[in-house]
Design an enzyme around this catalytic site. Structure first.
Site, PDB file in Angstrom:
ATOM      1  N   ASP A  90      16.502   3.620 -11.116  1.00 20.70           N
ATOM      2  CA  ASP A  90      17.449   4.040 -12.146  1.00 20.70           C
ATOM      3  C   ASP A  90      18.501   4.890 -11.444  1.00 20.70           C
ATOM      4  OD1 ASP A  90      15.728   2.914 -13.974  1.00 20.70           O
ATOM      5  OD2 ASP A  90      15.556   4.708 -15.223  1.00 20.70           O
ATOM      6  N   HIS A 100      11.392   1.384  -6.241  1.00 21.47           N
ATOM      7  CA  HIS A 100      10.604   0.156  -6.335  1.00 21.47           C
ATOM      8  C   HIS A 100      11.177  -0.931  -5.420  1.00 21.47           C
ATOM      9  CE1 HIS A 100       8.214   1.333 -10.023  1.00 21.47           C
ATOM     10  NE2 HIS A 100       9.140   2.286  -9.961  1.00 21.47           N
ATOM     11  N   SER A 113      18.596  11.940  -5.228  1.00 19.44           N
ATOM     12  CA  SER A 113      19.040  11.525  -3.914  1.00 19.44           C
ATOM     13  C   SER A 113      19.661  10.141  -3.974  1.00 19.44           C
ATOM     14  CB  SER A 113      17.886  11.576  -2.917  1.00 19.44           C
ATOM     15  OG  SER A 113      18.391  11.585  -1.606  1.00 19.44           O
TER      16      SER A 113
END
Length: 283
Positions: free
Chosen positions: A90, A147, A247
């Site tokens: 995200d 992911h 980050s």
């Protein structure tokens, strides 16, 4: 003038000490303190508890446990086609496009070098010359687990110590070679598309990168390369690792094997699992 001051402060600040202190405070179990931190993040940045598997503040023993919260899996469906590349996080697209020989566009006339990004390894850089890259920024409000964009077998990791500049829009527009200066972990995978790199870039208050194959925080004082002779296969959409503060993640593919979705452009918000791109060599 205000922006210049913010940049100067980052050059002068004791980045590692501040990150150590931040980690200490974010791991504190004092109920009133961690609740204040979580409520501040929700109000200041708009973090959404309703998307988390644990929906109540009291379910989290520390601020870090909230920051690395897991989401309800049904809210992040993973693309299913054999040629589809899933978005790993995200976040917001910082930049996305083709690598200009060895140069990746950062912002406003700034570029960073592929070999430098790989810790000085020309061999690793050559695998991605003229390939494709996507730089994805994770803001404080975002889900902070990373992911797999594509099913792959972990071949090697390269930990590269470095600075801990912030990686928000202001710093990307003002600090040259930002992503090849900051601390980072380069994860190299063999996939159906050949070599794929997923690079986790640390930042101010974020000297904490952790992977699913190593339960400890990744850290070393010098460049550290680790080979994985025993196959570790991670499926597309499965968790790779996480940050303990906001980050950046950079995804790299080799030349002529993939193309990014034409619906995506810089500053666009993306969600983990959505279509990031397509493998072009598969029929």
């Amino acid at each position: 003038m205000q922006n210049k001051f913010k940049i100067i402060i980052q050059y002068l600040a004791p980045q590692r000490a501040l990150s150590w202190l931040s980690g200490l405070l974010c791991n504190c179990h004092w109920r009133w303190w961690k609740n204040w931190q979580i409520n501040f993040l929700i109000k200041r940045y708009g973090a959404d508890l309703q998307t988390a598997q644990l929906e109540h503040i009291d379910d989290y023993p520390t601020f870090n446990s909230f920051f690395t919260r897991t989401l309800k899996p049904e809210l992040r469906p993973i693309v299913q086609g054999s040629k589809q590349i899933a978005c790993p996080v995200d976040g917001t697209i910082s930049q996305i496009g083709e690598i200009q020989h060895e140069l990746l566009f950062q912002a406003k006339g700034f570029y960073f070098n592929l070999t430098a990004l790989m810790g000085g390894s020309e061999t690793h850089a050559n695998a991605f010359v003229a390939g494709n890259y996507a730089t994805l920024y994770l803001a404080p409000k975002d889900y902070h687990r990373v992911h797999m964009p594509l099913t792959g077998i972990l071949r090697e990791t390269i930990y590269i110590p470095g600075k801990l500049f912030s990686v928000n829009q202001l710093t990307t527009e003002h600090i040259p070679q930002l992503f090849s200066r900051n601390e980072r972990l380069v994860c190299l995978f063999d996939t159906a598309a050949g070599s794929m790199a997923v690079i986790l870039v640390g930042a101010m208050l974020v000297s904490s990168i952790q992977t699913v194959w190593s339960k400890e925080r990744v850290y070393a004082k010098t460049i550290k390369k680790t080979l994985y002779p025993n196959p570790i296969q991670i499926e597309r959409g499965a968790e790779l690792g996480h940050f303990k503060m906001g980050s950046t993640v950079i995804v790299l593919f080799a030349k002529d094997v993939a193309e990014w979705s034409d619906q995506l452009q810089p500053a666009m918000t993306v969600k983990m699992g959505q279509l990031l791109g397509t493998l072009t060599f598969l029929k």
